[in-house]
Motif scaffolding. Structure first.
Motif, mmCIF file in Angstrom:
data_model
loop_
_atom_site.group_PDB
_atom_site.id
_atom_site.type_symbol
_atom_site.label_atom_id
_atom_site.label_comp_id
_atom_site.label_asym_id
_atom_site.label_seq_id
_atom_site.Cartn_x
_atom_site.Cartn_y
_atom_site.Cartn_z
ATOM 1 N N SER A 13 -9.206 -4.151 5.802
ATOM 2 C CA SER A 13 -8.425 -2.980 6.167
ATOM 3 C C SER A 13 -7.067 -3.450 6.676
ATOM 4 C CB SER A 13 -9.134 -2.139 7.237
ATOM 5 O OG SER A 13 -9.467 -2.921 8.369
ATOM 6 N N GLN A 15 -4.109 -2.727 9.724
ATOM 7 C CA GLN A 15 -3.992 -2.188 11.077
ATOM 8 C C GLN A 15 -2.538 -1.890 11.414
ATOM 9 O OE1 GLN A 15 -6.985 -2.181 12.812
ATOM 10 N NE2 GLN A 15 -6.158 -1.044 14.527
ATOM 11 N N ASP A 18 -3.013 1.547 16.881
ATOM 12 C CA ASP A 18 -4.446 1.776 17.089
ATOM 13 C C ASP A 18 -5.094 2.482 15.896
ATOM 14 O OD1 ASP A 18 -4.511 0.576 19.600
ATOM 15 O OD2 ASP A 18 -3.809 2.410 20.564
ATOM 16 N N LYS A 19 -4.503 2.316 14.736
ATOM 17 C CA LYS A 19 -5.055 2.921 13.523
ATOM 18 C C LYS A 19 -5.445 1.848 12.526
ATOM 19 C CE LYS A 19 -3.465 6.766 11.673
ATOM 20 N NZ LYS A 19 -2.627 7.754 10.929
ATOM 21 N N SER A 20 -6.663 1.949 12.009
ATOM 22 C CA SER A 20 -7.171 1.018 11.003
ATOM 23 C C SER A 20 -7.304 1.785 9.692
ATOM 24 C CB SER A 20 -8.519 0.462 11.457
ATOM 25 O OG SER A 20 -8.983 -0.510 10.556
ATOM 26 N N ILE A 21 -6.737 1.233 8.641
ATOM 27 C CA ILE A 21 -6.599 1.968 7.374
ATOM 28 C C ILE A 21 -7.421 1.276 6.292
ATOM 29 C CG2 ILE A 21 -4.953 2.748 5.624
ATOM 30 C CD1 ILE A 21 -2.791 2.539 7.905
ATOM 31 N N PRO A 22 -8.330 2.021 5.642
ATOM 32 C CA PRO A 22 -9.119 1.400 4.575
ATOM 33 C C PRO A 22 -8.281 1.235 3.307
ATOM 34 C CG PRO A 22 -9.626 3.723 4.686
ATOM 35 C CD PRO A 22 -8.662 3.456 5.821
ATOM 36 N N ASP A 24 -8.267 2.318 0.356
ATOM 37 C CA ASP A 24 -8.755 3.362 -0.543
ATOM 38 C C ASP A 24 -7.564 4.178 -1.028
ATOM 39 O OD1 ASP A 24 -9.843 5.519 -1.824
ATOM 40 O OD2 ASP A 24 -11.034 6.235 -0.130
ATOM 41 N N ALA A 26 -7.351 6.977 -2.247
ATOM 42 C CA ALA A 26 -7.425 8.401 -1.900
ATOM 43 C C ALA A 26 -7.046 8.663 -0.440
ATOM 44 C CB ALA A 26 -8.838 8.926 -2.156
ATOM 45 N N ASN A 27 -6.906 7.606 0.359
ATOM 46 C CA ASN A 27 -6.554 7.758 1.777
ATOM 47 C C ASN A 27 -5.031 7.875 1.900
ATOM 48 O OD1 ASN A 27 -5.641 6.586 4.448
ATOM 49 N ND2 ASN A 27 -7.830 6.811 4.824
ATOM 50 N N SER A 28 -4.563 8.924 2.558
ATOM 51 C CA SER A 28 -3.120 9.162 2.637
ATOM 52 C C SER A 28 -2.410 8.096 3.484
ATOM 53 C CB SER A 28 -2.835 10.557 3.195
ATOM 54 O OG SER A 28 -3.496 10.758 4.421
ATOM 55 N N ASP A 29 -3.097 7.529 4.461
ATOM 56 C CA ASP A 29 -2.487 6.443 5.241
ATOM 57 C C ASP A 29 -2.284 5.204 4.363
ATOM 58 O OD1 ASP A 29 -2.365 7.815 7.742
ATOM 59 O OD2 ASP A 29 -4.495 7.433 8.036
#
Lengths: 67, 156
Positions: A13, A15, A18-22, A24, A26-29
């Motif tokens: 992922s 980082q 404090d946000k961890s982003i996969p 993916d 399809a994930n907007s992050d």
């Protein structure tokens, strides 16, 4: 600035604060990560940009140019 | 419906709207009366948060943990509904959490990150300085902290 989260030798992922982003599509992050790579290049990443993320960003940039 | 105590408006008057349904397009569909549970599930497809403050809990339990070795563990979160996509993990600062392991040790967390994520569940990687035992189970708790939260976001 994004940081790579690595486990078992693999990037699992990304980082930011404090946000961890996969990783993916399809994930907007995740799409924001690609946009930041397109716009800022290596400046937005601590260390080198992972190959798979750079490839995904390049593909997205190419699609945007076609549009 | 608007009601007021007198025939003129005052700063304490207000208007309440109810039974309004906004829809995209030109054709109105029958009004839907959704229950709180249905609305909550619809929202949780995009976002949900486990919040110590709502429970007024200093040691809110967030998840079961599998200890992998002395410094690494993984917490498994089964999402309450299938989410729109693999969600991002949003937390308050890492120091607000600890792992309470089966060997009765309390180890402060120094990192929380997504190890594996899907619309159905997410494995959250945890890192501590030392003191875990591989193969032990544990709990991911708030560390005497009512502001600790863990949220999952799969917003558009």
């Amino acid at each position: 600035m994004y940081i790579k989260n690595i486990k078992r030798g693999l990037i699992v992922s990304v980082q930011i604060n404090d946000k961890s982003i996969p990783l993916d599509p399809a994930n907007s992050d995740y799409q924001k990560v690609l946009d930041d790579i397109i716009e800022q290049g290596a400046d937005c990443f601590e260390g080198d940009i992972p190959e798979e993320l750079q490839a995904a960003a390049d593909a997205k940039a190419a699609t945007q140019e076609e549009i | 419906m608007f009601t007021a105590a007198s025939s003129s408006w005052s700063s304490s008057d207000y208007v309440e709207f109810s039974d309004v349904q906004l829809e995209l397009g030109k054709i109105a569909t029958p009004f839907e009366h959704r229950s709180y549970g249905e609305e909550l599930a619809s929202c949780q497809r995009y976002y949900y948060k486990i919040n110590s403050a709502e429970n007024n809990a200093n040691y809110q339990r967030f998840a079961m943990v599998n200890c992998e070795d002395s410094t690494n563990a993984e917490a498994l979160f089964i999402h309450p509904v299938t989410m729109r996509a693999s969600p991002s993990l949003e937390t308050t600062t890492y120091t607000g959490f600890h792992i309470f392991s089966a060997n009765a040790t309390r180890q402060l967390s120094s990192a929380l990150f997504i190890d594996q994520s899907s619309p159905y569940s997410t494995g959250v990687g945890l890192v501590v300085a030392s003191g875990l035992t591989g193969g032990y189970v544990g709990l991911l708790d708030a560390d005497n902290n009512k502001t600790a939260t863990i949220a999952f976001s799969a917003e558009l």
